[in-house]
Design a protein around this motif. Sequence first.
Motif, PDB file in Angstrom:
ATOM      1  N   GLY A 151       5.854  18.997  47.770  1.00 33.19           N
ATOM      2  CA  GLY A 151       4.401  18.919  47.709  1.00 33.19           C
ATOM      3  C   GLY A 151       3.890  19.200  46.305  1.00 33.19           C
ATOM      4  O   GLY A 151       4.669  19.431  45.364  1.00 33.19           O
ATOM      5  N   THR A 152       2.594  19.209  46.168  1.00 35.81           N
ATOM      6  CA  THR A 152       1.982  19.400  44.850  1.00 35.81           C
ATOM      7  C   THR A 152       2.160  20.817  44.325  1.00 35.81           C
ATOM      8  O   THR A 152       1.979  21.057  43.118  1.00 35.81           O
ATOM      9  CB  THR A 152       0.490  19.057  44.916  1.00 35.81           C
ATOM     10  OG1 THR A 152      -0.123  19.859  45.944  1.00 35.81           O
ATOM     11  CG2 THR A 152       0.274  17.579  45.213  1.00 35.81           C
ATOM     12  N   ARG A 153       2.518  21.768  45.180  1.00 36.08           N
ATOM     13  CA  ARG A 153       2.681  23.157  44.746  1.00 36.08           C
ATOM     14  C   ARG A 153       4.093  23.680  44.887  1.00 36.08           C
ATOM     15  O   ARG A 153       4.358  24.828  44.529  1.00 36.08           O
ATOM     16  CB  ARG A 153       1.725  24.057  45.538  1.00 36.08           C
ATOM     17  CG  ARG A 153       0.248  23.795  45.291  1.00 36.08           C
ATOM     18  CD  ARG A 153      -0.609  24.755  46.095  1.00 36.08           C
ATOM     19  NE  ARG A 153      -0.237  26.151  45.864  1.00 36.08           N
ATOM     20  CZ  ARG A 153      -0.534  27.149  46.682  1.00 36.08           C
ATOM     21  NH1 ARG A 153      -1.192  26.909  47.819  1.00 36.08           N
ATOM     22  NH2 ARG A 153      -0.179  28.389  46.386  1.00 36.08           N
ATOM     23  N   GLY A 154       5.011  22.856  45.403  1.00 32.70           N
ATOM     24  CA  GLY A 154       6.369  23.358  45.535  1.00 32.70           C
ATOM     25  C   GLY A 154       7.194  22.557  46.507  1.00 32.70           C
ATOM     26  O   GLY A 154       6.792  21.484  46.973  1.00 32.70           O
ATOM     27  N   VAL A 183      -0.288  29.270  29.360  1.00 24.34           N
ATOM     28  CA  VAL A 183       1.139  28.955  29.455  1.00 24.34           C
ATOM     29  C   VAL A 183       1.271  27.461  29.717  1.00 24.34           C
ATOM     30  O   VAL A 183       0.736  26.942  30.702  1.00 24.34           O
ATOM     31  CB  VAL A 183       1.821  29.757  30.585  1.00 24.34           C
ATOM     32  CG1 VAL A 183       3.295  29.379  30.677  1.00 24.34           C
ATOM     33  CG2 VAL A 183       1.665  31.247  30.337  1.00 24.34           C
ATOM     34  N   ALA A 184       1.982  26.760  28.843  1.00 30.58           N
ATOM     35  CA  ALA A 184       2.042  25.306  28.930  1.00 30.58           C
ATOM     36  C   ALA A 184       2.805  24.833  30.161  1.00 30.58           C
ATOM     37  O   ALA A 184       2.339  23.946  30.892  1.00 30.58           O
ATOM     38  CB  ALA A 184       2.692  24.745  27.667  1.00 30.58           C
ATOM     39  N   ALA A 185       3.964  25.402  30.393  1.00 28.14           N
ATOM     40  CA  ALA A 185       4.797  24.937  31.509  1.00 28.14           C
ATOM     41  C   ALA A 185       4.541  25.793  32.746  1.00 28.14           C
ATOM     42  O   ALA A 185       4.372  27.015  32.644  1.00 28.14           O
ATOM     43  CB  ALA A 185       6.261  25.014  31.113  1.00 28.14           C
ATOM     44  N   PRO A 186       4.505  25.175  33.921  1.00 26.33           N
ATOM     45  CA  PRO A 186       4.330  25.976  35.140  1.00 26.33           C
ATOM     46  C   PRO A 186       5.529  26.876  35.385  1.00 26.33           C
ATOM     47  O   PRO A 186       6.663  26.557  34.999  1.00 26.33           O
ATOM     48  CB  PRO A 186       4.204  24.912  36.235  1.00 26.33           C
ATOM     49  CG  PRO A 186       4.854  23.699  35.674  1.00 26.33           C
ATOM     50  CD  PRO A 186       4.625  23.739  34.205  1.00 26.33           C
ATOM     51  N   VAL A 230       8.690  30.185  41.257  1.00 24.09           N
ATOM     52  CA  VAL A 230       9.072  31.375  42.007  1.00 24.09           C
ATOM     53  C   VAL A 230       9.849  30.908  43.236  1.00 24.09           C
ATOM     54  O   VAL A 230       9.325  30.163  44.074  1.00 24.09           O
ATOM     55  CB  VAL A 230       7.836  32.190  42.438  1.00 24.09           C
ATOM     56  CG1 VAL A 230       8.279  33.390  43.280  1.00 24.09           C
ATOM     57  CG2 VAL A 230       7.029  32.631  41.233  1.00 24.09           C
ATOM     58  N   ARG A 231      11.092  31.352  43.317  1.00 26.22           N
ATOM     59  CA  ARG A 231      11.948  30.958  44.441  1.00 26.22           C
ATOM     60  C   ARG A 231      12.099  32.141  45.397  1.00 26.22           C
ATOM     61  O   ARG A 231      12.395  33.263  44.974  1.00 26.22           O
ATOM     62  CB  ARG A 231      13.324  30.516  43.947  1.00 26.22           C
ATOM     63  CG  ARG A 231      14.231  29.946  45.046  1.00 26.22           C
ATOM     64  CD  ARG A 231      15.613  29.598  44.481  1.00 26.22           C
ATOM     65  NE  ARG A 231      15.513  28.607  43.436  1.00 26.22           N
ATOM     66  CZ  ARG A 231      15.503  27.286  43.630  1.00 26.22           C
ATOM     67  NH1 ARG A 231      15.575  26.825  44.879  1.00 26.22           N
ATOM     68  NH2 ARG A 231      15.429  26.448  42.609  1.00 26.22           N
ATOM     69  N   MET A 240       5.433  26.588  42.559  1.00 27.21           N
ATOM     70  CA  MET A 240       5.086  26.452  41.151  1.00 27.21           C
ATOM     71  C   MET A 240       3.684  27.024  40.917  1.00 27.21           C
ATOM     72  O   MET A 240       2.761  26.764  41.696  1.00 27.21           O
ATOM     73  CB  MET A 240       5.117  24.976  40.743  1.00 27.21           C
ATOM     74  CG  MET A 240       6.397  24.243  41.115  1.00 27.21           C
ATOM     75  SD  MET A 240       7.887  24.955  40.367  1.00 27.21           S
ATOM     76  CE  MET A 240       7.584  24.549  38.635  1.00 27.21           C
ATOM     77  N   THR A 241       3.552  27.796  39.854  1.00 23.78           N
ATOM     78  CA  THR A 241       2.253  28.369  39.502  1.00 23.78           C
ATOM     79  C   THR A 241       1.967  28.108  38.025  1.00 23.78           C
ATOM     80  O   THR A 241       2.879  28.079  37.197  1.00 23.78           O
ATOM     81  CB  THR A 241       2.218  29.884  39.764  1.00 23.78           C
ATOM     82  OG1 THR A 241       3.240  30.511  38.978  1.00 23.78           O
ATOM     83  CG2 THR A 241       2.452  30.186  41.234  1.00 23.78           C
ATOM     84  N   THR A 242       0.698  27.927  37.718  1.00 23.18           N
ATOM     85  CA  THR A 242       0.261  27.705  36.343  1.00 23.18           C
ATOM     86  C   THR A 242      -0.554  28.898  35.881  1.00 23.18           C
ATOM     87  O   THR A 242      -1.508  29.310  36.562  1.00 23.18           O
ATOM     88  CB  THR A 242      -0.578  26.430  36.238  1.00 23.18           C
ATOM     89  OG1 THR A 242       0.203  25.321  36.707  1.00 23.18           O
ATOM     90  CG2 THR A 242      -0.990  26.166  34.802  1.00 23.18           C
TER      91      THR A 242
END
Length: 367
Positions: A248-251, A297-300, A303-304, A291-293
């Motif tokens: 998905g768009t967040r992970g 911070v340029a790159a997201p 967190v696993r 994934m978090t932004t």
Amino acid sequence: MTNSSTVQVALIGYGSAAKIFHAPLVAGVPGLQLACICSSRPETVHADWPEVRVVATPAEVFSDASIDVVVIATPNDSHYPLALAALRAGKHVVVDKPCTVTLADAEHLLVVAAQHGRVLTVFQNRRLDSDFLALREVLANGALGRVVQVDSHFDRYRPVVPSRWREEDLPGSGLWFDLGAHLVDQALVLWGMPDAINLDLACLRDGSQVNDWFHAVLRYDTAHAGLRVILHASTLVADGGPRWAVHGTRGSFTKYGLDTQEDALKTGQRPQLGALADWGQDAQPGTLLQMTTLPGVAAPLSVRREAPNPNGNHLAYYANLREHLAGRADLLVTPDQVRAVMRVLTVGEKSAAQRRVMALGVEAARA
């Protein structure tokens, strides 16, 4: 139903589906009684269930006024005539998946069931696997954001074609109507009816008469902004990949393997609802990568963590049926869902035969 508070259940057929799943699951739910099994092999039945009455013909079940529910676990092409006769005899009916081998037959059964005020439902126990319950929880809490791709695989390594009706060139045989019925049902529960399907079927094993490999792409262009749900199964995968890979768009959610229910039932274990203890545990929890932004911070950042890992519980299917017949719960597998799965299976067959993407409108299903 009879005057007794216990629902009397008859099982037609005593092949692998009945022996491994239906008989022990029915017997494991308080309020249900496995009262009768119809089989041509009474000695096999009595070796497992010495106290259960065995009859030789379905007609004996249908004429028995004490029987409330008939479970049909016979070859797929016999589902329609047996279910029709049971409904006309005033019985509630559970059919092992798939419901029938054509959409028209399934729709006729649903009409007859409604006319007689009886339940017609399909055994979709894979809704009660640990991995599926975990995915539902992940989706419900929005951990993945908008889902864009789903890979749902049910791969096995079974290189030798067994001698059984499922492997013969008969209506409704093959992997698409077997495992495909489960994977389609799961997809429809989670995302509803797709706009279109593209199905590829193949016979890969030496001696295969019917499809033992399939790859289906369900297209959700309207309701889910281009989501693609890929359903895949094979009998020649020795080193299997994930059971689920959902992005998905967040992970992403990734899950390997199945819970212990089927293996436990195959060894003869008989679970009892209300005394499950470790039943349905999964030793391989899924993984959730989010994934978090962060500002500046340029790159997201990723967190696993371990995904939810609820126990599976196939007994809940028959517990739901008991509660529904008592008026205390909605039916788990509804008539609309029975119809929808048959629609996808039927249009999928046409997609494979014509080697093209096919819309899943009512007209395509009935053409």
